[in-house]
Design an enzyme around this catalytic site. Structure first.
Site, PDB file in Angstrom:
ATOM      1  N   CYS B  88       0.845  -1.207   0.000  1.00  0.00           N
ATOM      2  CA  CYS B  88       0.000   0.000   0.000  1.00  0.00           C
ATOM      3  C   CYS B  88       0.876   1.251   0.000  1.00  0.00           C
ATOM      4  O   CYS B  88       1.531   1.543  -0.980  1.00  0.00           O
ATOM      5  CB  CYS B  88      -0.972  -0.052   1.181  1.00  0.00           C
ATOM      6  SG  CYS B  88      -2.362   1.069   1.012  1.00  0.00           S
ATOM      7  N   HIS B 203      -3.524  -5.738   1.091  1.00  0.00           N
ATOM      8  CA  HIS B 203      -2.848  -5.924   2.372  1.00  0.00           C
ATOM      9  C   HIS B 203      -2.825  -7.392   2.793  1.00  0.00           C
ATOM     10  O   HIS B 203      -3.732  -7.833   3.499  1.00  0.00           O
ATOM     11  CB  HIS B 203      -3.577  -5.137   3.465  1.00  0.00           C
ATOM     12  CG  HIS B 203      -3.375  -3.661   3.399  1.00  0.00           C
ATOM     13  ND1 HIS B 203      -2.338  -3.025   4.036  1.00  0.00           N
ATOM     14  CD2 HIS B 203      -4.078  -2.692   2.766  1.00  0.00           C
ATOM     15  CE1 HIS B 203      -2.409  -1.725   3.811  1.00  0.00           C
ATOM     16  NE2 HIS B 203      -3.459  -1.488   3.046  1.00  0.00           N
ATOM     17  N   GLU B 205      -1.172  -8.690   5.061  1.00  0.00           N
ATOM     18  CA  GLU B 205      -1.038  -8.787   6.521  1.00  0.00           C
ATOM     19  C   GLU B 205      -2.392  -8.652   7.220  1.00  0.00           C
ATOM     20  O   GLU B 205      -2.478  -8.760   8.433  1.00  0.00           O
ATOM     21  CB  GLU B 205      -0.014  -7.759   7.027  1.00  0.00           C
ATOM     22  CG  GLU B 205      -0.499  -6.330   7.209  1.00  0.00           C
ATOM     23  CD  GLU B 205      -0.649  -5.524   5.921  1.00  0.00           C
ATOM     24  OE1 GLU B 205      -0.666  -6.115   4.828  1.00  0.00           O
ATOM     25  OE2 GLU B 205      -0.780  -4.277   6.017  1.00  0.00           O
TER      26      GLU B 205
END
Lengths: 721, 226
Positions: B88, B203, B205
């Protein structure tokens, strides 16, 4: 002092007389400014105080009730949850983007001021009818502002509500809620601990923005005011707030701070007065030391509501260490004064005392009014004619009414997964986040039923609290406590005052029954523009928990072939206010039948059954039933390629509202167990149908599945553009 | 030998903790958190530039962070053929440094976009080895400037050199469109020519734990470790 000046400061002449008699001298302009800020509705609750005192605010899990920056509850182990809701209504009407952004900024500061790390935000926003270009402008600006601030600082937005109704056309509502996690032994309060402690200023420099913001928030608007008031709206910088948050949390974790207070409404005035009052001490502040963005007079510094600023008290020995940490975060820091034993608030500027007032008169002698109020009139019963209402027409009307549609257009502009702990994203019955590093989860929801409350403020408020309660129960979250945001029109109208008084009473009754005390809140009055009062809108934010995230219920269908059951008590057609309103059977508030009394014991009994059946894993998915009835609840549960078929004697009943209403999905093989469990608890249920593939069928009549699903998900965006 | 990694924190980073947890949980190795003003990086196998709003996105997303003190060592790390992942805002920083080509401009609907999105791999590299051809991954996005743009010449070279790692696609039962933010050729992530640097908007994560709606984000770390 001349009368106009006093009135311009939002004080009545009687109020001014009290001050003058007490001081026995003339006031300085700066002192007048202080009373203007501290004695308005927003800061001293002069109209609502008498009634708010009646609310239940304590039980075995409340660590901090109302009166601090946020309320805190105990969720076992060493974990506390801090939360609060606050309004930014007027600023968001004048300047929707900055008004709503700073609303989020303000509520986040309330949370981390107490040493809690914010872990979620929610919102409750209301606008006028979408046909107006102004509404589109406000909606876009408000959603953009809320998103901009929360996304940048990096706190997930996990839920909220968004309603469109005509009375909010010139007075939209923006209420923002924040939830934070704190270690119980590391909570910080605004009360200073020692005489001689240094008062330090942390955060953005002070500018002209927001001067008189708090007294503006307590004013009635007229339409042409808008441009004049714009300089009063604060401008937010979420990047600065992120630095401020990390800096403050680091200082607190190292124990370098004694107490802290956010400079919110009425800026340095309010924060320093509150510190002095809480600690029963005095403050001496040199305004020349305040970091400034532009040259300002002492009067302006006192009343500025520039954002992202904190006032803290530290021990002198920690001064260098504090400075070093804040330098790392690139945050302005200045020692501006000290805690004294004088019990006076003293501000100096240019070697002159510009303010020297006893704390008592500002805080304890603040006016408290017992305003006249009327009880609502008894309602005559009325039978509405449903004979011309067809099933297809109701479905089509719901799918073209913003209040029923999927609102992902709104929450897709919010980051709801940052921090990596989000369990349930917006758009479901409640938002859920995990407590970092544990298996515990926190659920939260915001709700209000303004139409119900206008019809019957006491019962309507009970329904509102019960709806929040159901939102949590449906997810198998155990409801724990409440924050409230009482948005009303002018309390000088005894009818409005009656709504305020009775809805607080309804809140009290429901909160006591559910054992969900009110631990924080906010009051926003005078929400009326051009003589149009808003509907009474006391918004409830409810928080609950579950110790095990694996026990959380899905709100979406799980499997084709599973049975659909209904629990709860359906309100009759004639007694379902939103059905009557939204099917255009009446638009006259006097025509509605009175609300059916909400049986809170029954509500609790059903809720306990849902929680138990969830733990027993009987429930595959669950949703509460509210506006739009069983049908809308089913539509919200629709997932992947699943649809539903239902059989019901009168299909219009599918759209009626409920008390204690839940739709539950269970496996066929569990039906027997569920049935005997419910009958053992003397709870009835209605087996309404089952989950089927790619179809929606009501009493064997097939509807266009893809049409309905697509309209439900996509029409919101089409209508607002 | 255990896998070592590091996450850089800039003022305004807000996915640094998420990235740290992601690496700790999946690599089981040492994970360092490095402040942007530090002069040097420890010897690690992977560096993550995390998401967020470094320096408040002032000037341009990623522009100020690309001039941070630590960046010299980040470039050195990448030149040593070790892995560098920008997620990002980290992707935006990598394009601002010039380690990756192209730029990330505002989403085509001019609004922040926070939702689950679907991606699949385009060309093979070490970051997506464990992902099957045509496997659709569900991973959240959260960005305002995620619309990948480059000129035709760059696009051709990205393709010729097989530098496109991920592209947005349609998920089963999803009624949202394929190219969520208007990126050229629906590009969701690219590598450098040597394929040791990956920048991606989604993302991973936020999609690896049991309680996340998807665990597809695991596959990237699994690809690097195995």
């Amino acid at each position: 002092m001349n009368e106009d000046l006093i009135l311009q400061h939002g004080l009545t002449l009687d109020e001014f007389k009290i001050i003058k008699n007490y001081l026995n001298r003339d006031l300085t302009m700066e002192e007048l400014g202080i009373f203007s800020a501290m004695w308005n509705e927003h800061c001293c609750y002069k109209t609502s105080k008498k009634w708010l005192k009646k609310l239940p605010t304590e039980n075995e899990i409340v660590i901090q009730g109302p009166g601090e920056n946020a309320g805190i509850i105990d969720i076992q182990d060493n974990d506390g949850i801090a939360f609060k809701i606050e309004s930014h209504n007027h600023p968001s009407y004048i300047e929707p983007f900055n008004g709503s952004a700073t609303g989020v900024g303000g509520i986040l500061r309330d949370i981390f001021t107490m040493g809690a790390r914010p872990i979620a935000t929610l919102d409750s926003i209301r606008f006028g009818l979408i046909e107006s270009e102004k509404t589109k402008y406000l909606l876009n600006g408000v959603v953009h502002g809320i998103g901009h601030y929360g996304n940048c600082i990096g706190i997930p937005n996990i839920g909220g509500e968004c309603e469109f109704e005509s009375t909010y056309g010139f007075n939209n509502l923006v209420n923002a809620m924040a939830v934070g996690q704190v270690q119980k032994d590391k909570i910080f309060y605004s009360k200073p601990k020692s005489i001689g402690g240094l008062i330090v200023y942390i955060g953005s420099k002070t500018g002209k923005d927001g001067i008189h913001g708090a007294s503006m928030a307590s004013d009635v608007f007229s339409e042409d005011d808008e441009d004049d008031k714009r300089p009063s709206v604060q401008v937010g910088d979420p990047f600065m707030e992120k630095l401020l948050m990390e800096g403050c949390l680091e200082l607190m974790s190292l124990g370098l701070i004694e107490s802290m207070q956010d400079m919110g409404a009425a800026g340095i005035t309010s924060s320093s007065v509150e510190m002095a009052s809480k600690g029963n001490v005095g403050v001496l502040i040199n305004l020349d030391k305040v970091p400034l963005r532009q040259p300002l007079s002492a009067y302006e510094i006192l009343l500025s509501e520039s954002q992202e600023r904190m006032l803290a008290v530290i021990d002198e020995k920690n001064n260098l260490k504090v400075k070093e940490i804040l330098q790392k975060w690139q945050i302005d820091y200045e020692v501006i004064g000290e805690i004294t034993n004088s019990k006076r608030v003293v501000f100096e500027s240019n070697n002159k005392k510009v303010v020297d007032l006893p704390v008592d008169i500002i805080v304890d002698d603040a006016p408290e009014y017992d305003r006249e109020f009327y009880m609502p009139r008894k309602r005559k019963g009325k039978d509405f004619d449903f004979s011309n209402i067809k099933l297809e027409d109701i479905i089509n009307s719901l799918l073209s009414n913003l209040n029923y549609l999927d609102k992902s257009w709104v929450f897709n502009q919010y980051d709801s997964t940052v921090m990596g702990d989000t369990v349930k994203e917006p758009g479901q019955s409640s938002g859920i986040v995990k407590i970092h590093g544990t298996q515990k989860v926190i659920g939260a929801t915001t709700d209000c039923n303004p139409l119900y409350i206008r019809i019957n403020p006491y019962e309507g408020m009970k329904y509102t609290v019960a709806e929040s309660y159901r939102n949590l129960i449906a997810c198998n979250i155990n409801p724990l406590a409440i924050t409230n945001n009482l948005n009303f029109a002018s309390p000088l109208d005894p009818n409005i005052m009656g709504e305020l008084v009775l809805s607080i009473d309804g809140l009290k009754t429901a909160a006591e029954k559910f054992n969900t005390p009110i631990v924080s809140g906010n009051v926003s009055l005078y929400n009326q523009t051009n003589e149009i009062p808003i509907k009474p809108t006391p918004v409830i934010g409810m928080v609950g928990s579950n110790q095990d995230l694996k026990k959380i219920n899905s709100n979406k269908f799980c499997n084709i072939g599973n049975k659909i059951l209904i629990l709860g008590k359906q309100l009759e057609k004639n007694l379902s206010p939103y059905l009557l309103q939204d099917q255009n059977l009446t638009s006259n508030i006097n025509e509605y039948n009175d609300l059916e009394e909400l049986d809170l014991d029954y509500e609790k009994k059903i809720a306990d059954c849902v929680l138990k059946m969830s733990d027993l894993k009987y429930i595959m998915s669950c949703n509460d039933i509210s506006r739009g009835g069983v049908f809308l609840s089913l539509l919200k549960m629709q997932y992947k390629d699943m649809g539903f078929k239902v059989n019901i004697p009168d299909p219009i009943d599918l759209f009626c509202e409920y008390s204690a209403g839940y739709v539950i999905e269970i496996r066929n093989e569990d039906l027997k167990n569920v049935s005997s469990f419910l009958s053992k608890n003397a709870v009835g249920y209605f087996e309404i149908g089952e989950i089927i593939k790619e179809n929606i069928e009501i009493n064997s009549k097939k509807f266009d599945y893809f049409d309905i699903i697509n309209n439900y998900h996509n029409n919101f965006e089409k209508i607002i553009n | 030998m255990s896998f070592k990694s590091a996450v850089i924190t800039f003022p305004g980073s807000n996915c640094d903790r998420d990235a740290l947890c992601y690496l700790q949980d999946l690599t089981k190795g040492v994970v360092y958190n490095i402040w942007h003003e530090e002069a040097s990086l420890p010897q690690v196998d992977l560096v993550i530039l995390p998401g967020g709003f470094s320096f408040g996105d002032y000037l341009r997303s990623g522009a100020m962070a690309s001039k941070s003190k630590i960046i010299n060592d980040v470039i050195k790390h990448a030149n040593d053929d070790r892995y560098l992942l920008g997620i990002c805002n980290g992707f935006q920083i990598l394009t601002e440094i010039g380690l990756l080509e192209g730029a990330l401009i505002q989403n085509k609907n001019l609004k922040f976009l926070g939702k689950n999105c679907f991606i699949k791999k385009k060309f093979k590299n070490n970051f997506n080895l464990s992902i099957k051809e045509d496997q659709v991954l569900q991973i959240p996005v959260a960005h305002n400037e995620g619309n990948f743009y480059c000129d035709n010449e760059t696009l051709k070279s990205l393709k010729d050199n097989e530098q496109i790692a991920f592209e947005y696609c349609k998920g089963e039962f999803s009624n949202s469109e394929e190219n969520i933010n208007g990126s050229i050729e629906a590009i969701a992530g690219i590598t450098n020519k040597k394929k040791n640097i990956l920048g991606m908007m989604p993302h991973p994560e936020r999609a690896y734990s049991d309680f996340h709606p998807s665990q597809d984000g695991k596959l990237i770390i699994e690809s690097l470790i195995t």
